[in-house]
Design a protein around this motif. Structure first.
Motif, PDB file in Angstrom:
ATOM      1  N   SER A   8      44.392  41.496  39.264  1.00  0.00           N
ATOM      2  CA  SER A   8      44.735  40.543  38.206  1.00  0.00           C
ATOM      3  C   SER A   8      44.439  41.129  36.839  1.00  0.00           C
ATOM      4  O   SER A   8      43.698  42.105  36.700  1.00  0.00           O
ATOM      5  CB  SER A   8      43.974  39.233  38.399  1.00  0.00           C
ATOM      6  N   GLU A  10      43.892  39.396  32.712  1.00  0.00           N
ATOM      7  CA  GLU A  10      43.804  38.188  31.896  1.00  0.00           C
ATOM      8  C   GLU A  10      43.598  38.599  30.445  1.00  0.00           C
ATOM      9  O   GLU A  10      42.833  39.521  30.161  1.00  0.00           O
ATOM     10  CB  GLU A  10      42.638  37.322  32.369  1.00  0.00           C
ATOM     11  N   THR A  81      50.501  26.476  36.413  1.00  0.00           N
ATOM     12  CA  THR A  81      50.615  27.689  37.231  1.00  0.00           C
ATOM     13  C   THR A  81      51.977  27.724  37.914  1.00  0.00           C
ATOM     14  O   THR A  81      52.547  26.681  38.253  1.00  0.00           O
ATOM     15  CB  THR A  81      49.519  27.765  38.319  1.00  0.00           C
ATOM     16  N   GLN A 103      48.904  31.964  35.522  1.00  0.00           N
ATOM     17  CA  GLN A 103      47.999  30.859  35.195  1.00  0.00           C
ATOM     18  C   GLN A 103      47.810  30.816  33.691  1.00  0.00           C
ATOM     19  O   GLN A 103      47.501  31.838  33.075  1.00  0.00           O
ATOM     20  CB  GLN A 103      46.621  31.059  35.830  1.00  0.00           C
ATOM     21  N   LEU A 113      44.662  31.480  27.152  1.00  0.00           N
ATOM     22  CA  LEU A 113      44.560  32.637  28.035  1.00  0.00           C
ATOM     23  C   LEU A 113      45.707  32.638  29.034  1.00  0.00           C
ATOM     24  O   LEU A 113      46.100  31.585  29.545  1.00  0.00           O
ATOM     25  CB  LEU A 113      43.246  32.621  28.816  1.00  0.00           C
ATOM     26  N   LYS A 115      46.742  34.554  32.642  1.00  0.00           N
ATOM     27  CA  LYS A 115      46.252  35.376  33.740  1.00  0.00           C
ATOM     28  C   LYS A 115      47.393  35.596  34.722  1.00  0.00           C
ATOM     29  O   LYS A 115      48.066  34.646  35.122  1.00  0.00           O
ATOM     30  CB  LYS A 115      45.072  34.698  34.448  1.00  0.00           C
ATOM     31  N   TRP A 116      47.596  36.853  35.077  1.00  0.00           N
ATOM     32  CA  TRP A 116      48.552  37.229  36.111  1.00  0.00           C
ATOM     33  C   TRP A 116      47.755  37.690  37.331  1.00  0.00           C
ATOM     34  O   TRP A 116      46.851  38.512  37.194  1.00  0.00           O
ATOM     35  CB  TRP A 116      49.442  38.379  35.655  1.00  0.00           C
ATOM     36  N   ILE A 117      48.098  37.170  38.497  1.00  0.00           N
ATOM     37  CA  ILE A 117      47.447  37.559  39.750  1.00  0.00           C
ATOM     38  C   ILE A 117      48.526  38.071  40.700  1.00  0.00           C
ATOM     39  O   ILE A 117      49.537  37.383  40.914  1.00  0.00           O
ATOM     40  CB  ILE A 117      46.727  36.359  40.403  1.00  0.00           C
ATOM     41  N   ASN A 138      51.375  43.275  31.699  1.00  0.00           N
ATOM     42  CA  ASN A 138      50.625  43.329  30.438  1.00  0.00           C
ATOM     43  C   ASN A 138      51.561  43.617  29.264  1.00  0.00           C
ATOM     44  O   ASN A 138      51.590  42.876  28.278  1.00  0.00           O
ATOM     45  CB  ASN A 138      49.530  44.382  30.554  1.00  0.00           C
TER      46      ASN A 138
END
Length: 151
Positions: A8, A10, A81, A103, A113, A115-117, A138
């Motif tokens: 991940s 973030e 999400t 997320q 924020l 976040k990529w998972i 990114n």
């Protein structure tokens, strides 16, 4: 070496959570017009926004085009999400399972924020974990964020 895992990334974003969520939930077809690392995207089956619909994508990963199919697995509007599964074509040669979750979260100080998972399962131990995809997410996210702030 484990054949499955999660990676991940973030970071803070300048655009609002609603701008990001709206783009990826209601206007996903526009992402290819915003991000130069996505030269091609089209609907294969269904539409752009319905869970289970299938799209064809080409991403530029490590300077090379990578083709795959994608479908939306889940959308949670209250938690902001979205989870997509990617499969087939070039990507399917390296990964048995490949899911990306976005997320979006707010912080108490009013900042946002993203976040990529990535959840993955490699086809064999000769395949690297998808760090190049984190780099893609990114760099592409920075493009999208700049676009949304200017929009």
């Amino acid at each position: 070496m484990a054949l499955s895992g999660k990676v991940s990334i973030e970071f803070g974003i300048k655009a609002t959570i609603s701008q990001w969520f709206n783009l990826f939930h209601k206007n996903l077809n526009q992402v290819q017009n915003i991000c130069e690392r996505i030269p091609e995207a089209n609907v294969h089956q269904g539409d752009w926004h319905t869970i289970g619909s299938v799209k064809n994508w080409t991403f530029i990963i490590d300077g090379k085009p990578v083709k795959h199919k994608e479908k939306i697995e889940a959308i949670d509007e209250s938690k902001k999400t979205i989870t997509w599964s990617f499969f087939g074509e070039d990507l399917g040669q390296q990964y048995k399972v490949f899911k990306i979750t976005m997320q979006l979260n707010g912080k108490e100080n009013g900042s946002y924020l993203l976040k990529w998972i990535i959840e993955y399962e490699l086809v064999n131990e000769n395949v690297e974990p998808p760090y190049a995809y984190l780099d893609f997410l990114n760099k592409s996210s920075k493009h999208v964020d700049d676009y949304l702030v200017g929009a």
